[in-house]
Design a protein around this motif. Structure first.
Motif, short mmCIF file in Angstrom:
data_model
loop_
_atom_site.label_atom_id
_atom_site.label_comp_id
_atom_site.label_asym_id
_atom_site.label_seq_id
_atom_site.Cartn_x
_atom_site.Cartn_y
_atom_site.Cartn_z
N PRO A 217 73.82 38.88 36.61
CA PRO A 217 73.16 40.19 36.72
C PRO A 217 72.08 40.44 35.66
CG PRO A 217 75.54 40.42 36.92
CD PRO A 217 75.28 39.01 36.49
N MET A 218 72.16 39.72 34.56
CA MET A 218 71.19 39.93 33.48
C MET A 218 69.91 39.10 33.65
SD MET A 218 72.99 42.15 32.07
CE MET A 218 71.86 42.56 30.74
N TYR A 219 69.80 38.39 34.75
CA TYR A 219 68.60 37.57 34.99
C TYR A 219 67.33 38.41 34.92
CZ TYR A 219 70.43 33.03 36.60
OH TYR A 219 70.99 31.78 36.68
N THR A 220 66.28 37.78 34.41
CA THR A 220 64.94 38.37 34.50
C THR A 220 64.44 38.16 35.92
OG1 THR A 220 63.88 36.30 33.88
CG2 THR A 220 64.48 37.80 32.08
N ALA A 221 63.33 38.83 36.24
CA ALA A 221 62.74 38.67 37.57
C ALA A 221 62.38 37.22 37.83
CB ALA A 221 61.51 39.57 37.69
N ARG A 222 61.84 36.54 36.83
CA ARG A 222 61.45 35.13 36.99
C ARG A 222 62.65 34.26 37.32
NH1 ARG A 222 61.99 30.71 34.19
NH2 ARG A 222 62.94 31.81 32.43
N GLU A 223 63.75 34.45 36.58
CA GLU A 223 64.95 33.64 36.79
C GLU A 223 65.57 33.90 38.16
OE1 GLU A 223 66.61 33.28 32.20
OE2 GLU A 223 66.74 35.19 33.25
N LEU A 224 65.59 35.18 38.56
CA LEU A 224 66.17 35.52 39.86
C LEU A 224 65.34 34.95 41.00
CD1 LEU A 224 68.25 37.03 41.57
CD2 LEU A 224 66.77 39.05 41.43
N LYS A 225 64.03 35.09 40.88
CA LYS A 225 63.13 34.55 41.92
C LYS A 225 63.35 33.05 42.10
CE LYS A 225 58.21 33.83 42.83
NZ LYS A 225 56.84 34.03 42.30
N HIS A 226 63.45 32.33 40.98
CA HIS A 226 63.69 30.88 41.06
C HIS A 226 65.00 30.59 41.79
CE1 HIS A 226 64.59 26.73 40.08
NE2 HIS A 226 65.72 27.15 39.52
N GLN A 227 66.06 31.31 41.43
CA GLN A 227 67.37 30.99 42.01
C GLN A 227 67.43 31.34 43.49
OE1 GLN A 227 70.66 31.39 39.38
NE2 GLN A 227 72.09 31.87 41.01
N LEU A 228 66.84 32.45 43.88
CA LEU A 228 66.84 32.82 45.29
C LEU A 228 66.03 31.83 46.12
CD1 LEU A 228 66.46 36.73 45.18
CD2 LEU A 228 68.53 35.39 45.57
N ASN A 229 64.88 31.42 45.61
CA ASN A 229 64.04 30.47 46.35
C ASN A 229 64.63 29.07 46.34
OD1 ASN A 229 62.05 32.17 47.34
ND2 ASN A 229 60.89 32.13 45.42
N ASP A 230 65.18 28.66 45.20
CA ASP A 230 65.75 27.32 45.10
C ASP A 230 66.96 27.16 46.02
OD1 ASP A 230 65.62 24.73 43.37
OD2 ASP A 230 67.73 25.26 43.38
N SER A 231 67.77 28.20 46.09
CA SER A 231 68.99 28.14 46.92
C SER A 231 68.69 28.43 48.38
CB SER A 231 70.03 29.13 46.41
OG SER A 231 69.57 30.47 46.56
N GLY A 232 67.57 29.09 48.64
CA GLY A 232 67.27 29.50 50.02
C GLY A 232 68.22 30.58 50.50
N ALA A 233 68.64 31.47 49.58
CA ALA A 233 69.60 32.51 49.94
C ALA A 233 69.04 33.42 51.04
CB ALA A 233 69.96 33.34 48.71
N SER A 234 69.88 33.71 52.03
CA SER A 234 69.49 34.60 53.13
C SER A 234 69.78 36.06 52.82
CB SER A 234 70.24 34.22 54.41
OG SER A 234 69.98 32.90 54.78
N ALA A 235 70.74 36.30 51.92
CA ALA A 235 71.16 37.66 51.61
C ALA A 235 71.58 37.72 50.15
CB ALA A 235 72.31 38.09 52.52
#
Length: 560
Positions: free
Chosen positions: A108-126
Motif C-alpha cells: 500500500p505504500m508504493y509510489t505511483a511509479r512502483e505501482l504502475k510498474h507492478q500493475l503493468n508487469d503483472s498484467g493485473a485485470s483488477a
C-alpha cells in the motif's frame, strides 16, 4: 551435500523428514478443509470485529462469484490487492484464489511509479485498494491495462454503526483519505452484494497453477514477480506446520499478525499455517503505532507472534509491553532479517519465551530453515532445513563446499518458486538447472546441520582484502545499552578500499561516538572497527521493518 542430510539427526521428535504434498490439491482446498472443520471458530479479528471460519467461507465464495460472474475474469487472470491488515484482506485473497485467479500482492505504500510498474508487469485485470491509498491508483490507472477497481474503507466490515463511525473518523477527523476520483470504481461491499446474484463455480485448480505473483528484488533494480504455485504454498504450509505442529493446539491458537499479510512471511506463516490449525489471526493494521499496538495486545490472550528484529525491538522499548500477560505465549518466530542476540536475550527475559529464528525468501514461499521449537536459548543460527528441503553451501562456480566452510547458501525443495514472471534471464541467474535456488546469502553449516548466515553477499564490506560482515558489527553495537537501533555499511575509502560506517539511533541521548568506539574496540578486531559513526533519529526501513542498508549506502558520507 545434496545426498547427505546431517540435519535430520538433529530434528525434534515427531518432525518427519518428508511432507505429504498430496494432502491438498490447492490452497483453496486448505481453506475449505479449515472452514469445514472449524466453521464456528474465530478466524480473523481486527478492530473489535471477529470473522469466523464460516464467515470467511461465505464471504470469499461470494467475492469469487463477483470476480467471475460480474467482472468476467477468467482462470489465470491476475488481481492486485493493495490492502493493509484489515478484514477485507482474507476475504479478497481467498476470493481471488477460489475464482482460479492469481493474487498480486501490492504494498500500500508504493509510489505511483512502483505501482504502475507492478500493475503493468503483472498484467493485473483488477485491483482491490483501501481508500487511504486509492489516490495512487487514480494517478496511474489509465496508464495500465487494469480495467476494474474495487475500493474499500477501513471500517467497511466492522458492522453497523462502527463501520460508519470508523470511516468518518479516518476520512474527516484524521484526514487519512486524500481526495481521489476513479471512474467506474466499485465499493467492496457492493461487490459482495453483486456476488450474491451469481453462482460460485469451483475453478479446478492443480498444484501447477500459479497462486501468487509475489514481487521482490526491488533493492537490486526493477521488482520481479516470483511465480508461487499452489504446490509451492501447500509445500511450505505442510513443512512449517509439521515443524510447529508438535506444539500447536488445534482450534486454540491465537497469533498476533502484525507483519502485513501482503508480505510472504505473514501470508504463509500466519495466514496459511495457522488456518490449517484452526487458529485465530489477530490482525494489527498499524504496528508502527507501537503504543497503540501494545494497547491492542493487552486485551488478547495470544499464544504466538511472528515478526522481524525491529518489531521485537520496538515492542521491548514500548512502555507497558513488559506488563502484558505472556502466560499463554509459547511461540515467537523471527525472520525477514537477522535477529540480534541483544534483542533475543531481552525478549526471553521479558516474556520467558525463546525468540526462535527462522529463515526464508520470497522465492521459497518463504520458509527454508527453522530452529527447533524447544530451543532453550537463542543460538545465533537460522536453524535446520525443514522437511523435504536440502541446503548446500556453494562457491561462485557452483561447487558444493564441505561442512564448516563459508559460501553462498543454496536450497532445493518443493517450496522453491517456478521462476520470475516473464523474466527467464533473471530466473536463470538464481535457479540452476538441477533446481538449486541461489539465495545471495553467505552462510556456513555445522556438523549437526545447523545453518549460520554470515551476511548478504552484496552487503559484505571489503576492508584491505578482509571480509567484514555488517551483521557481526551490528550485533556488537546493539549490545551497548545506549543503542536503540544500528545499521552497518561499507563506504569508499582511499586507503582500504572500503571502511566500516555505523548509523545509530540512540536510546541514551548522551551516547557519544567515543563511547561506541571504545565499546567496539573491546569486542571487534581492528579492521572491523567502524571508522565513521553517524547518529540519526530513525533508520530507513522496508514495509515490514527490515532496515534498508542500501538507502544508507546511497546517502552522503558523514563522519563523527
Amino acid at each position: 551435500m545434496s545426498t547427505q542430510r546431517p540435519w535430520l539427526a538433529s530434528y525434534p521428535s515427531g518432525v518427519p523428514a518428508e511432507i505429504d504434498l498430496d494432502e491438498y490439491s490447492s490452497v483453496v482446498a486448505v481453506l475449505e478443509s479449515a472452514c469445514e472443520r472449524f466453521r464456528h471458530r474465530p478466524a480473523f479479528s481486527n478492530m473489535g470485529k471477529v470473522l469466523t471460519y464460516g464467515d470467511v467461507d461465505r464471504l470469499s465464495r461470494t467475492f469469487a462469484a463477483f470476480l467471475t460472474g460480474e467482472l468476467g475474469l477468467k482462470k489465470g487472470d491476475r488481481v492486485a490487492l493493495m490492502l493493509p491488515n484489515v478484514l477485507q484482506y482474507p476475504i479478497a485473497i481467498f476470493g481471488v484464489l477460489r475464482a482460479g485467479l492469481v493474487v498480486v500482492n501490492t504494498n500500500p505504500m508504493y509510489t505511483a511509479r512502483e505501482l504502475k510498474h507492478q500493475l503493468n508487469d503483472s498484467g493485473a485485470s483488477a485491483i482491490v485498494v483501501l481508500d487511504n491509498f486509492a489516490g495512487t491508483v487514480a494517478e496511474v490507472i489509465r496508464e495500465t491495462s487494469c480495467k476494474h477497481v474495487i475500493t474499500t474503507g477501513l471500517g467497511d466490515l466492522l458492522g453497523f454503526p462502527k463501520s460508519i463511525l470508523t470511516n468518518f473518523v479516518v476520512k474527516y477527523v484524521k484526514k487519512l483519505v486524500p481526495a481521489y476520483r476513479i471512474d467506474g470504481a466499485i465499493r467492496f461491499r457492493d461487490a459482495l452484494s453483486r456476488g450474491e446474484r451469481h453462482s460460485y463455480k469451483t475453478a479446478g485448480l492443480t498444484h501447477d497453477d500459479i497462486a501468487f505473483l509475489q514481487y521482490t528484488g526491488g533493492t537490486t533494480g526493477v521488482a520481479k514477480g516470483a511465480m508461487l504455485t499452489h504446490r509451492n504454498l501447500i509445500a511450505n504450509m505442510q513443512q512449517a506446520s509439521a515443524w510447529l505442529g508438535v506444539n500447536a493446539r488445534l482450534g486454540e491458537e491465537v497469533i498476533i499478525t502484525a507483519l502485513p499479510l501482503y508480505h510472504i512471511f505473514a501470508l504463509t506463516a500466519n495466514g496459511l499455517v495457522f488456518m490449517k490449525f484452526g487458529g485465530l489471526n489477530y490482525l494489527i493494521t498499524n504496528p508502527r503505532d507501537m503504543p497503540g499496538f501494545v494497547k491492542e495486545m493487552s486485551g488478547v490472550k495470544f499464544t504466538a507472534i511472528t515478526g522481524v528484529n525491529t518489531l521485537f525491538n520496538g515492542l521491548l522499548n514500548t512502555p507497558g509491553f513488559d506488563k502484558l500477560d505472556f502466560s499463554s505465549l509459547h511461540l515467537t518466530l523471527g525472520g525477514g532479517m537477522a535477529v540480534q542476540r541483544a534483542v533475543a536475550e531481552r525478549w526471553k527475559k521479558v516474556t520467558g519465551i525463546t525468540l526462535i529464528e527462522a529463515y526464508g525468501l520470497t522465492e521459497s514461499s518463504p520458509a527454508a530453515c527453522i530452529n527447533p521449537m524447544d530451543l532453550p536459548d537463542y543460538n545465533g543460527s537460522i536453524g535446520l532445513p525443514i522437511p523435504s528441503t536440502e541446503v548446500s553451501v556453494q562457491d561462485d562456480n557452483g561447487n558444493h563446499l564441505p561442512m564448516g566452510e563459508v559460501g553462498e547458501l543454496c536450497l532445493r525443495g518443493p517450496q522453491v518458486m517456478k521462476g520470475y514472471w516473464n523474466r527467464p534471464e533473471e530466473t536463470a541467474k538464481v535457479l540452476s538447472a538441477d533446481g538449486w535456488l541461489h539465495t545471495g546469502d553467505v552462510a556456513r553449516i555445522d556438523d549437526k546441520g545447523y545453518v549460520y548466515i554470515v551476511d548478504r553477499k552484496k552487503d559484505m564490506i571489503l576492508v584491505s582484502g578482509f571480509n567484514v560482515y555488517p551483521n557481526e558489527v551490528e550485533d556488537v553495537v546493539a549490545t551497548h545499552p545506549g543503542v536503540l537501533e544500528v545499521a552497518a555499511i561499507g563506504v569508499p575509502d582511499d586507503k582500504s578500499g572500503e571502511a566500516v560506517k555505523i548509523v545509530v539511533v540512540r536510546k541514551d541521548p548522551n551516547l557519544s561516538a567515543d563511547d561506541l568506539r571504545a565499546h567496539c574496540k573491546a569486542n571487534l578486531t581492528g579492521y572491523k572497527l567502524p571508522r565513521y559513526i553517524e547518529f540519526r533519529d530513525s533508520l530507513p526501513k522496508s514495509n515490514v521493518g527490515k532496515i534498508l542498508r542500501r538507502e544508507l549506502r546511497d546517502a552522503p558520507k558523514t563522519a563523527a
